[in-house]
Design an enzyme around this catalytic site. Structure first.
Site, PDB file in Angstrom:
ATOM      1  N   ASP A 185       0.906  -1.145   0.000  1.00  0.00           N
ATOM      2  CA  ASP A 185       0.000   0.000   0.000  1.00  0.00           C
ATOM      3  C   ASP A 185       0.947   1.197   0.000  1.00  0.00           C
ATOM      4  O   ASP A 185       1.554   1.502   1.034  1.00  0.00           O
ATOM      5  CB  ASP A 185      -0.880   0.012   1.252  1.00  0.00           C
ATOM      6  CG  ASP A 185      -1.836   1.184   1.235  1.00  0.00           C
ATOM      7  OD1 ASP A 185      -1.424   2.273   0.788  1.00  0.00           O
ATOM      8  OD2 ASP A 185      -2.979   1.027   1.668  1.00  0.00           O
ATOM      9  N   HIS A 186       1.112   1.840  -1.143  1.00  0.00           N
ATOM     10  CA  HIS A 186       2.230   2.785  -1.242  1.00  0.00           C
ATOM     11  C   HIS A 186       2.075   3.979  -0.299  1.00  0.00           C
ATOM     12  O   HIS A 186       3.049   4.650   0.005  1.00  0.00           O
ATOM     13  CB  HIS A 186       2.485   3.221  -2.693  1.00  0.00           C
ATOM     14  CG  HIS A 186       1.565   4.282  -3.203  1.00  0.00           C
ATOM     15  ND1 HIS A 186       0.306   4.004  -3.682  1.00  0.00           N
ATOM     16  CD2 HIS A 186       1.703   5.624  -3.305  1.00  0.00           C
ATOM     17  CE1 HIS A 186      -0.269   5.138  -4.062  1.00  0.00           C
ATOM     18  NE2 HIS A 186       0.554   6.144  -3.846  1.00  0.00           N
ATOM     19  N   HIS A 248      -5.638   3.073   1.050  1.00  0.00           N
ATOM     20  CA  HIS A 248      -4.854   4.224   1.510  1.00  0.00           C
ATOM     21  C   HIS A 248      -5.505   4.971   2.678  1.00  0.00           C
ATOM     22  O   HIS A 248      -4.862   5.262   3.677  1.00  0.00           O
ATOM     23  CB  HIS A 248      -4.624   5.206   0.364  1.00  0.00           C
ATOM     24  CG  HIS A 248      -4.041   4.580  -0.873  1.00  0.00           C
ATOM     25  ND1 HIS A 248      -3.160   3.525  -0.824  1.00  0.00           N
ATOM     26  CD2 HIS A 248      -4.201   4.848  -2.194  1.00  0.00           C
ATOM     27  CE1 HIS A 248      -2.800   3.183  -2.061  1.00  0.00           C
ATOM     28  NE2 HIS A 248      -3.431   3.972  -2.909  1.00  0.00           N
TER      29      HIS A 248
END
Ligand code: BG6
Length: 502
Positions: A185-186, A248
């Site tokens: 999950d950047h 996010h």
């Protein structure tokens, strides 16, 4: 010799190496890690895709990606010439066992030549349908057998809903152990998201007030100016809830709401985050519209430019009912947060690109100053700006200079740029280095992903049972549908508007 401690030789194999993600994110991240001397001294990158490139053409393609997307700007010949020989390209079919046989031979030889154990990172920059296929082939070729040395990196979306995420977890865990899986999950790699943990757990002043007694409400906004760009095909099957909230925004929420971890050991941190997701109060099916709002952009004007409606974007059906905006109110049922509302919103084609968390504190319990002093009074509020200008800002009251007693809100501000004077690394740099080092703290554990899907699953079901009748319901360039304002207005509140420039 790398200055940051010894790392064992590593081969990064990127499935989907000819794609967009590799060019835009992975190549710039690897290159910057290389320049900063974070990579192991001995490393190789193999891009695998079906397109036809030779090594030279592939290196050139990645160089263009770095030139265009790297935070450092254009490459310099001298640096690139050192980096490029580490990169190789194979045109191969992911479904063919021969590809994995060749890989196994290559990796075996690479290790033999170095006479030391080599770490293997298999990065799946592929469509989700390929995850299980590639993982099974890797397993059959014995490439996942050495648990300490082989890691699989899986991009989002991890599943399409709760059931499919469970199935995918089950499939992968039949082929390797949880410790080998790095679900990206950047947002968790963003410096400012990590800094929420530093702010909360490396300082003593916040913890005593970080709870329902002192906090009145929390708002998390992730606004984007871009539309769906060239990703209409993917996006139309996903929508804002799956694309942004399930991952996010819920992860940012976890950083804000989690209990202090006992240590920064990966599983300890991830368990504390998972506890938050498990405590989210289920959305009531019969009153869903009191808690969630969806929207889709119509045509509009953004920064002076006319932009098309979502339904006119490439690869989007003209009658699409996919949401490009989602807002919701949720509660976390535990001792710390009982009855504190958390408002989350995200959307495409909003007026600004900004991600910000607002923590608003309770009003003062008693007003000691004369009533006339309070004309401009506002409650204390902490704004944590995740992007673009990373900052933390605290609003409090000060006495306005002059003979009369007037209180005025002022800001105390910490800016990353000013304090550290060095640009923060890109999220993918942090995350790739963590995979190389074998640190899974910033990656999603299987149960964490499922807990996040469990939060949004009732909304997905309700929305799919009742398609929207009013789409498009916000103009590109506006702050979303009116219902999103009403969601807060019913509670006597409003969305806090991020200011351009912070
Ligand atoms: C991705 C979403 O995960 O995050 C995109 O799929 C979105 O739709 C992107 O644009 C936003 O990331 P960032 O880092 O630009 O905020």
């Amino acid at each position: 010799m790398d200055p940051h401690g010894h790392l064992e030789p590593t081969v990064v194999v990127i499935f989907g190496g000819g794609g967009d993600l590799t060019q835009r994110k992975l190549a710039p991240a690897l290159y910057n890690l290389f320049l900063d001397r974070w990579l192991p001294q001995e490393f190789a990158v193999i891009g695998i895709s079906q397109q036809d490139f030779n090594d030279e053409a592939y290196r050139q393609r990645l160089r263009e990606g770095v030139d265009h997307f790297s935070r450092r700007g254009k490459t310099k010949d001298a640096d690139w010439d050192h980096f490029a020989p580490h990169i190789h390209y194979w045109s191969a079919d992911f479904t063919d066992a021969g590809t994995y046989k060749k890989l196994s031979e290559y990796l075996g030889q690479y290790e033999k030549d170095r006479q030391t154990s080599v770490h293997h990172i298999f990065y799946l920059a592929t469509p989700p349908s390929m995850i299980e296929v590639i993982a099974r082939q890797l397993h059959q070729a014995q490439l996942l057998a050495r648990k300490e040395h082989s890691r699989l990196v899986v991009e989002k979306p991890f599943g399409h809903d709760l059931d499919s995420a469970r199935t995918l977890n089950r499939q992968l865990l039949g082929l390797m152990s949880e410790d080998q899986i790095y679900r990206i999950d950047h947002y968790l790699g963003k410096e400012t998201v990590q800094n929420i943990l530093a702010l909360r757990f490396a300082n003593s002043f916040l913890e005593p007030i970080w709870n329902r007694r002192y906090i009145h409400q929390v708002q998390i906004t992730v606004a984007e100016q871009v539309g769906v760009e060239h990703r209409g095909g993917y996006y139309d099957r996903a929508g804002a809830l799956r694309d942004m909230i399930q991952n996010h925004l819920l992860q940012v929420l976890c950083c804000i709401a989690m209990e202090p971890p006992v240590s920064f050991e990966a599983n300890e941190v991830r368990s504390k985050k998972t506890d938050v997701l498990k405590a989210v109060r289920p959305f009531p099916r019969e009153q869903m519209s009191q808690f969630v709002v969806r929207g889709q952009y119509g045509q509009g004007v953004l920064e002076g430019q006319a932009v098309p409606a979502y339904r006119q974007e490439p690869d989007v059906p003209g009658d699409s009912t996919t949401e490009t905006y989602a807002a919701l109110k949720l509660y976390i049922d535990n001792w710390r947060w009982q009855d504190v509302p958390f408002y989350l919103r995200t959307g495409k084609r909003l007026p600004l690109r900004v991600s910000e968390v607002f923590v608003q504190f309770q009003p003062v319990p008693h007003r000691s100053f004369p009533a006339s002093a309070y004309a401009a009074w506002m409650p204390n509020r902490m704004a944590i700006r995740i992007q673009p200008e990373e900052a933390i800002q605290l609003r409090f009251q000060a006495k306005q200079p002059g003979p009369a007693l007037h209180l005025r809100p002022v800001q105390m501000r910490f800016s990353y740029k000013e304090s550290f004077q060095t640009p923060p690394p890109e999220a993918y740099e942090t995350l790739l280095l963590d995979v190389i080092r074998g640190d899974a703290t910033l990656f999603m554990r299987g149960d964490q992903v499922e807990a996040a899907w469990a939060v949004v699953q009732p909304i997905l079901e309700e929305w799919s049972a009742h398609p929207p009748l009013d789409f498009p319901n916000y103009a590109a360039g506006s702050w979303g549908p009116e219902e999103a304002d009403e969601l807060l207005a019913r509670d006597g509140r409003h969305w806090f508007a991020p200011e351009p420039g912070g």
